[in-house]
Design an enzyme around this catalytic site. Structure first.
Site, PDB file in Angstrom:
ATOM      1  NE  ARG A  50      -3.692   0.288   2.697  1.00 32.22           N
ATOM      2  CZ  ARG A  50      -3.496  -0.374   3.845  1.00 32.22           C
ATOM      3  NH1 ARG A  50      -2.497  -0.023   4.648  1.00 32.22           N
ATOM      4  NH2 ARG A  50      -4.282  -1.347   4.198  1.00 32.22           N
ATOM      5  CE1 TYR A 103      -8.742  23.924  -6.350  1.00 28.77           C
ATOM      6  CE2 TYR A 103      -8.637  22.306  -4.592  1.00 28.77           C
ATOM      7  CZ  TYR A 103      -8.903  22.629  -5.908  1.00 28.77           C
ATOM      8  OH  TYR A 103      -9.336  21.655  -6.762  1.00 28.77           O
ATOM      9  CG  ASP A 176      -2.346  24.711  -2.697  1.00 25.10           C
ATOM     10  OD1 ASP A 176      -1.506  24.465  -3.593  1.00 25.10           O
ATOM     11  OD2 ASP A 176      -3.557  24.453  -2.813  1.00 25.10           O
ATOM     12  CE  LYS A 201      -5.275  21.515 -10.764  1.00 23.30           C
ATOM     13  NZ  LYS A 201      -5.504  22.243  -9.527  1.00 23.30           N
TER      14      LYS A 201
END
Ligand code: PLP
Length: 383
Positions: A50, A103, A176, A201
């Site tokens: 994982r 955001y 961010d 992005k």
């Protein structure tokens, strides 16, 4: 052995694998251990898939180098990186100060989830300096969330000063940093504790894969992030990690082109009577330019402008032929949106006296892009 059993075990990969330029895309939930002692020996063996295998490890190590970090945690989206990093350092009774230009989905998480779990959330104006943000801090303030520039209205924050102030108040900082893509600005070098980006992005660069990262230098913060990933069960696919690593190879050349074309389009917009203001921190004279020039090594292709009063954003957008209309950014293609519906959620919605349009300048020929903008402005003039 019967074919029934051989079907289960035939076709194993050769060892060692041939060495290619990129890492192997190792798919695996189960990891086979060499002997019984290794089964519970997590200190010396990876015992489960994982947390990622070869491709995820290669990506995390590359991003740690990019961010000058000790460790980078990977998450299945940029938003998951933001929420995962916040959950890793916050607990009930804490307070978080969040920049009002954050955001919008980050804000949704703060309002809907953090508050439900007993974390107080307050929004602060992006124009506050470090001392003013410091005056908002209380003994409960555990985390200050920054985003610079804001991804719709492009306000710059004095990141190093806010990071210093936060440290003095015993609070963590998280930024961010998607706009700078980890390449144009290095938050950890400026004292920020956690640097998050939506790899979706610019690192992905092709508008076709989701992922996020959170980078930390301090060993305790890095440990909190990796424990948080374990606690919450985030995992990213090896194929996606491979694509992100591929995106990193061309990040610098793509950003140079996005940035140069974006500045050319921004300068052209400044000369137009249909445009009342261009919000682009790399543009001399624009809001936040001094902070950008002090701290940033370059610019990407994302900025905004304000249409003259009375001009219709819909007429402008509907006339565009090269720009797509769509959210997200950082891919090779140019995009445009009108921002006004998103500004309303802010504690203090900005007033520009005209519609705010955000552009992502892609890798197309900039002359073709400017011709498209001219087409849009002509349509806006006609109404
Ligand atoms: C897109 C975006 C995110 C979220 O990334 P996803 O991968 O879409 O979840 C976070 N922050 C900013 C500034 C963004 O533009």
């Amino acid at each position: 052995m019967t074919e029934e059993t051989r079907l289960i075990h035939m076709g194993q990969a050769a060892e060692p694998l041939a060495r290619t330029v990129g890492p192997p895309i190792q798919r695996g939930s189960t990891v086979l251990l060499p002997d019984a002692a290794a089964l519970y020996d997590d200190a010396h063996h990876q015992t489960y898939g994982r947390q990622g295998l070869a491709a995820q490890a290669a990506l995390a190590s590359a991003l740690a180098e990019l961010e000058n970090a000790r460790e980078v945690a990977l998450y299945p989206s940029g938003l998951a990186a933001l929420t995962g990093a916040m959950l890793a350092v916050l607990k009930a009774g804490d307070e978080v100060l969040v920049v009002d230009t954050v955001y919008k989905p980050t804000r949704r998480f703060c309002d809907r989830v953090l508050r439900r779990f007993g974390v107080a959330v307050r929004y602060y104006d992006p124009g506050l300096d470090a001392d003013e943000v410091g005056r908002l801090c209380t003994p409960a303030t555990r985390l200050i969330v920054l985003e610079s520039p804001g991804s719709l209205s492009f306000e710059m924050q004095d990141v190093p000063a806010i990071a210093r102030m936060a440290r003095a108040h015993g609070a963590f900082t998280l930024i961010d940093n998607t706009w700078a893509a980890g390449h144009l600005f290095k938050p950890l070098d400026h004292g920020v504790d956690i640097s998050v980006q939506a790899l979706t992005k610019y690192v992905g660069g092709h508008s076709d894969v989701f992922m996020g990262s959170a980078a930390a230098r301090d060993p305790q913060v890095a440990r909190a992030l990796s424990d948080g990933v374990l606690d919450l069960g985030w995992a990213v696919a090896p194929d996606d990690a491979y694509l992100m690593l591929r995106g990193l190879r061309t990040l610098a050349v793509r950003l140079a082109r996005h940035g140069a074309s974006g500045l050319e389009a921004a300068r052209w917009l400044q000369t137009r009577p249909e445009v009342s203001q261009v919000l682009h921190p790399a543009l001399p004279g624009a809001p936040g330019h001094d902070l950008w020039a002090r701290d940033y090594a370059g610019t990407c292709g994302l900025f905004a402008f304000v249409l003259a009063p009375e001009l219709s954003a819909a007429a402008f957008l509907d006339a565009l032929q090269v720009f797509g209309l769509g959210f997200s950014w950082g891919g090779f293609e140019s995009l445009a949106i009108d921002c006004d519906p998103q500004l309303k959620v802010r504690a203090t919605p900005p007033e520009y006296g005209g519609a705010l349009i955000r552009l992502h300048i892609g890798l197309e020929n900039v002359g073709d892009l400017i011709a498209d903008l001219e087409r849009g402005l002509a349509a806006a003039r006609r109404g």
